[in-house]
Design an enzyme around this catalytic site. Sequence first.
Site, PDB file in Angstrom:
ATOM      1  N   GLN A   1      12.945   8.758   0.441  1.00  0.00           N
ATOM      2  CA  GLN A   1      13.587   7.247   1.122  1.00  0.00           C
ATOM      3  C   GLN A   1      14.442   6.624   0.320  1.00  0.00           C
ATOM      4  OE1 GLN A   1       9.412   5.558   0.293  1.00  0.00           O
ATOM      5  NE2 GLN A   1      10.290   3.726   0.077  1.00  0.00           N
TER       6      GLN A   1
ATOM      7  N   GLN B   1       4.614  -7.971   4.102  1.00  0.00           N
ATOM      8  CA  GLN B   1       5.674  -8.761   5.082  1.00  0.00           C
ATOM      9  C   GLN B   1       6.888  -8.833   4.254  1.00  0.00           C
ATOM     10  OE1 GLN B   1       5.795  -9.401   8.047  1.00  0.00           O
ATOM     11  NE2 GLN B   1       7.651 -10.705   8.038  1.00  0.00           N
TER      12      GLN B   1
ATOM     13  N   GLY C   1       2.105  -9.085  -5.570  1.00  0.00           N
ATOM     14  CA  GLY C   1       2.261  -8.739  -4.292  1.00  0.00           C
ATOM     15  C   GLY C   1       1.572  -7.622  -4.012  1.00  0.00           C
ATOM     16  N   HIS C   2       1.623  -6.492  -4.593  1.00  0.00           N
ATOM     17  CA  HIS C   2       0.583  -5.170  -4.611  1.00  0.00           C
ATOM     18  C   HIS C   2      -0.911  -5.643  -4.458  1.00  0.00           C
ATOM     19  CE1 HIS C   2       4.652  -3.431  -6.327  1.00  0.00           C
ATOM     20  NE2 HIS C   2       4.313  -2.839  -5.193  1.00  0.00           N
TER      21      HIS C   2
ATOM     22  N   HIS D   1       2.605  -5.487  -9.075  1.00  0.00           N
ATOM     23  CA  HIS D   1       2.935  -7.006  -9.362  1.00  0.00           C
ATOM     24  C   HIS D   1       1.907  -7.664  -8.434  1.00  0.00           C
ATOM     25  CE1 HIS D   1       5.142  -7.071  -5.590  1.00  0.00           C
ATOM     26  NE2 HIS D   1       6.050  -6.249  -6.238  1.00  0.00           N
TER      27      HIS D   1
HETATM   28  P1  AMP Z   1       6.595  -1.098  -2.964  1.00  0.00           P
HETATM   29  O1  AMP Z   1       5.844  -0.537  -4.131  1.00  0.00           O
HETATM   30  O2  AMP Z   1       7.817  -1.873  -3.227  1.00  0.00           O
HETATM   31  O3  AMP Z   1       6.967   0.235  -2.119  1.00  0.00           O
HETATM   32  O4  AMP Z   1       5.638  -1.891  -2.172  1.00  0.00           O
HETATM   33  C1  AMP Z   1       4.343  -1.603  -1.760  1.00  0.00           C
HETATM   34  C2  AMP Z   1       3.856  -2.555  -0.760  1.00  0.00           C
HETATM   35  O5  AMP Z   1       3.610  -3.579  -1.465  1.00  0.00           O
HETATM   36  C3  AMP Z   1       4.687  -2.589   0.652  1.00  0.00           C
HETATM   37  O6  AMP Z   1       3.757  -2.588   1.738  1.00  0.00           O
HETATM   38  C4  AMP Z   1       5.345  -4.001   0.328  1.00  0.00           C
HETATM   39  O7  AMP Z   1       5.906  -4.630   1.465  1.00  0.00           O
HETATM   40  C5  AMP Z   1       4.291  -4.421  -0.622  1.00  0.00           C
HETATM   41  N1  AMP Z   1       4.893  -5.678  -1.324  1.00  0.00           N
HETATM   42  C6  AMP Z   1       5.944  -5.696  -2.050  1.00  0.00           C
HETATM   43  N2  AMP Z   1       6.194  -6.863  -2.645  1.00  0.00           N
HETATM   44  C7  AMP Z   1       5.377  -7.808  -2.240  1.00  0.00           C
HETATM   45  C8  AMP Z   1       5.265  -8.998  -2.029  1.00  0.00           C
HETATM   46  N3  AMP Z   1       6.130  -9.810  -2.970  1.00  0.00           N
HETATM   47  N4  AMP Z   1       4.378  -9.842  -1.317  1.00  0.00           N
HETATM   48  C9  AMP Z   1       3.465  -8.982  -0.484  1.00  0.00           C
HETATM   49  N5  AMP Z   1       3.536  -7.585  -0.398  1.00  0.00           N
HETATM   50  C10 AMP Z   1       4.620  -7.130  -1.093  1.00  0.00           C
END
Ligand code: AMP
Length: 285
Positions: free
Chosen positions: A63, A150, A38-39, A36
């Site tokens: 995890q 974050q 964020g990524h 998404h």
């Molecule tokens: P994940 O795929 O959930 O393991 O997340 C991968 C990376 O994306 C991690 O460093 C998360 O902290 C970051 N991340 C996930 N959601 C967001 C978001 N909404 N905004 C910024 N970074 C994010």
Amino acid sequence: MAIRVVTELREMQKIADDLRASGKRIGVVPTMGFLHEGHLSLMRIARKHSDFVITTLFVNPTQFGPKEDFARYPRDFERDRRLAEEAGSDVLFMPTTEDIYPAGYATFVNVEGITDLLEGKSRPGHFRGVATVVAKLFNITKPHVAVFGQKDAQQAAVIRQMTRDLNFDIQIIVAPIVREADGLAMSSRNSYLSSQQRKEAVVLFESLRLAEKRIAEGVVESSAMREEMARHMTKFSAGEIDYISIADHETLSELDQMSKGKTVLISMAVRFGTTRLIDNIVVKV
Ligand code: AMP
């Protein structure tokens, strides 16, 4: 340039070695996919700090707790490949579980202290899995810089601690939380929410904003603030609060009083049915 999809560990290491030999700076963005905005923001930041961006996509079994959502974690490879490419990733590294944890695998990274709190307390073993897989991904992708979000504030703190303690020569960047228009922090897990739950899920951000407002008004008692946040969430949603924390932003230890000048991490985990959401905000008192 079209993104290159790499699944073999040796091939990934060879690419990294060649890049390093030609003086290129490598950036890595570890993810579990179902990408998404964020990524994608992390990939764009990695782009700014490096010549070559490796996005890793690995749903890491170690995890997840035994009753957690590993088996049903959302996946959409074609979409992820397209989005990672558009956001400027050069490689999408997707190892298999068998290659990351072959039969007889026996080594784990355990960051002590901060992993006992908050997410670590609610999800025993979670950060042992995170630290282990990130250490392995560092050794496979050999980055100069790694970008984390974050959104997972405690994870970022754990990775910083591990990087320091194990002398990984890697710059760790922590990127701001990307939110939906109504304030809900973007998360792959938001896709689990029913439309009613999705509407209600905005209470996490609302209660964080409420706390921020109270701090600006001079409230210093943590317990009163925690209670007000909880009241807001139970009034406007069916979410079940796992924890609400008001903590020192570095040590993550709970604060009874928020003294002037302190930077606090206000964080929470809330369950909507079987979906567990987390969010946080950092406030200077
Ligand atoms: P994940 O795929 O959930 O393991 O997340 C991968 C990376 O994306 C991690 O460093 C998360 O902290 C970051 N991340 C996930 N959601 C967001 C978001 N909404 N905004 C910024 N970074 C994010």
